[in-house]
Design an enzyme around this catalytic site. Sequence first.
Site, mmCIF file in Angstrom:
data_model
loop_
_atom_site.group_PDB
_atom_site.id
_atom_site.type_symbol
_atom_site.label_atom_id
_atom_site.label_comp_id
_atom_site.label_asym_id
_atom_site.label_seq_id
_atom_site.Cartn_x
_atom_site.Cartn_y
_atom_site.Cartn_z
ATOM 1 N N ASP A 45 0.939 -1.283 -0.049
ATOM 2 C CA ASP A 45 0.090 0.081 -0.046
ATOM 3 C C ASP A 45 0.783 1.291 0.065
ATOM 4 O O ASP A 45 1.878 1.454 0.774
ATOM 5 C CB ASP A 45 -0.990 -0.038 1.040
ATOM 6 C CG ASP A 45 -2.158 0.878 1.065
ATOM 7 O OD1 ASP A 45 -3.146 0.440 0.994
ATOM 8 O OD2 ASP A 45 -1.806 2.306 1.150
ATOM 9 N N ILE A 46 0.438 2.339 -0.598
ATOM 10 C CA ILE A 46 1.330 3.432 -0.835
ATOM 11 C C ILE A 46 1.099 4.365 0.208
ATOM 12 O O ILE A 46 2.049 5.068 0.641
ATOM 13 C CB ILE A 46 0.717 4.206 -1.984
ATOM 14 C CG1 ILE A 46 1.718 5.172 -2.751
ATOM 15 C CG2 ILE A 46 -0.379 5.107 -1.728
ATOM 16 C CD1 ILE A 46 1.410 5.733 -3.953
ATOM 17 N N ASN A 103 -12.871 -3.494 2.398
ATOM 18 C CA ASN A 103 -13.888 -2.447 2.491
ATOM 19 C C ASN A 103 -14.745 -2.684 1.192
ATOM 20 O O ASN A 103 -14.144 -3.071 0.272
ATOM 21 C CB ASN A 103 -13.334 -1.173 2.339
ATOM 22 C CG ASN A 103 -12.514 -0.677 3.739
ATOM 23 O OD1 ASN A 103 -13.110 -1.129 4.875
ATOM 24 N ND2 ASN A 103 -11.326 0.015 3.497
ATOM 25 N N HIS A 116 -10.381 -5.267 -3.523
ATOM 26 C CA HIS A 116 -9.168 -5.593 -2.948
ATOM 27 C C HIS A 116 -9.241 -5.973 -1.522
ATOM 28 O O HIS A 116 -10.216 -5.718 -0.630
ATOM 29 C CB HIS A 116 -8.053 -4.389 -2.976
ATOM 30 C CG HIS A 116 -8.722 -3.054 -2.414
ATOM 31 N ND1 HIS A 116 -9.789 -2.351 -3.294
ATOM 32 C CD2 HIS A 116 -8.326 -2.353 -1.253
ATOM 33 C CE1 HIS A 116 -10.208 -1.198 -2.454
ATOM 34 N NE2 HIS A 116 -9.231 -1.289 -1.350
ATOM 35 N N HIS A 118 -7.076 -5.946 1.846
ATOM 36 C CA HIS A 118 -5.769 -5.446 2.873
ATOM 37 C C HIS A 118 -5.173 -6.504 3.818
ATOM 38 O O HIS A 118 -5.965 -7.092 4.466
ATOM 39 C CB HIS A 118 -6.343 -4.362 3.697
ATOM 40 C CG HIS A 118 -6.744 -2.894 2.976
ATOM 41 N ND1 HIS A 118 -5.947 -2.044 2.909
ATOM 42 C CD2 HIS A 118 -7.898 -2.768 2.330
ATOM 43 C CE1 HIS A 118 -6.732 -1.037 2.171
ATOM 44 N NE2 HIS A 118 -8.036 -1.504 2.055
HETATM 45 P P1 AMP Z 1 -9.915 1.253 0.180
HETATM 46 O O1 AMP Z 1 -9.908 2.515 1.246
HETATM 47 O O2 AMP Z 1 -10.031 -0.069 1.034
HETATM 48 O O3 AMP Z 1 -10.545 1.414 -1.226
HETATM 49 O O4 AMP Z 1 -8.417 1.354 0.149
HETATM 50 C C1 AMP Z 1 -7.395 1.693 -1.063
HETATM 51 C C2 AMP Z 1 -6.053 1.782 -0.645
HETATM 52 O O5 AMP Z 1 -5.396 1.842 -1.881
HETATM 53 C C3 AMP Z 1 -5.519 2.793 0.246
HETATM 54 O O6 AMP Z 1 -5.038 2.119 1.400
HETATM 55 C C4 AMP Z 1 -4.506 3.451 -0.548
HETATM 56 O O7 AMP Z 1 -3.463 3.970 0.424
HETATM 57 C C5 AMP Z 1 -4.288 2.483 -1.542
HETATM 58 N N1 AMP Z 1 -3.526 3.162 -2.659
HETATM 59 C C6 AMP Z 1 -4.170 4.111 -3.508
HETATM 60 N N2 AMP Z 1 -3.531 4.463 -4.525
HETATM 61 C C7 AMP Z 1 -2.429 3.164 -4.466
HETATM 62 C C8 AMP Z 1 -1.203 3.151 -5.250
HETATM 63 N N3 AMP Z 1 -1.086 3.801 -6.400
HETATM 64 N N4 AMP Z 1 -0.120 2.075 -4.757
HETATM 65 C C9 AMP Z 1 -0.468 1.306 -3.964
HETATM 66 N N5 AMP Z 1 -1.705 1.743 -2.955
HETATM 67 C C10 AMP Z 1 -2.498 2.310 -3.387
#
Ligand code: AMP
Length: 131
Positions: A45-46, A103, A116, A118
Amino acid sequence: MITNLPQGVSGKPPYDDNNIFARILRGEVPCRKVHDDDFALAFHDINPQAPAHILVIPKGRYVSFADFSSTASDEEILGFIRALGTIARGLGYEESGYRLLANAGPDSHQEVPHFHVHLFAGKPLGPMLVR
Ligand code: AMP
């Protein structure tokens, strides 16, 4: 009624081919990959919320858990779940433990409309939900 949601975030198709995870799957946006097979891609995760914070995504175009669980093939679901287990074991947190979280939809604050999971690990993770 909830309005003004980005396409797909309500958990229902149509799938947005421009969402960030679709772009990562197409190789248009880089990621720190930890696993890649026919059914799943996993990457860091970024914006990590734990020492290890990995995102595991299916290869297919699924908006949410609801979409994936109801419309993916048995092979895709099995392959994805097996990959999740392989990734968790490979990261080395079987003994200390880890948390999986998906989520789905507005109440959960799902931001990216590609299903996705986590994976959090690397420290005591505290209570399940922030109150
Ligand atoms: P959600 O709120 O469950 O949709 O989580 C989306 C996740 O994607 C968040 O934890 C973000 O930090 C992560 N995210 C968004 N863009 C990127 C990216 N380019 N690379 C890795 N993680 C990302």
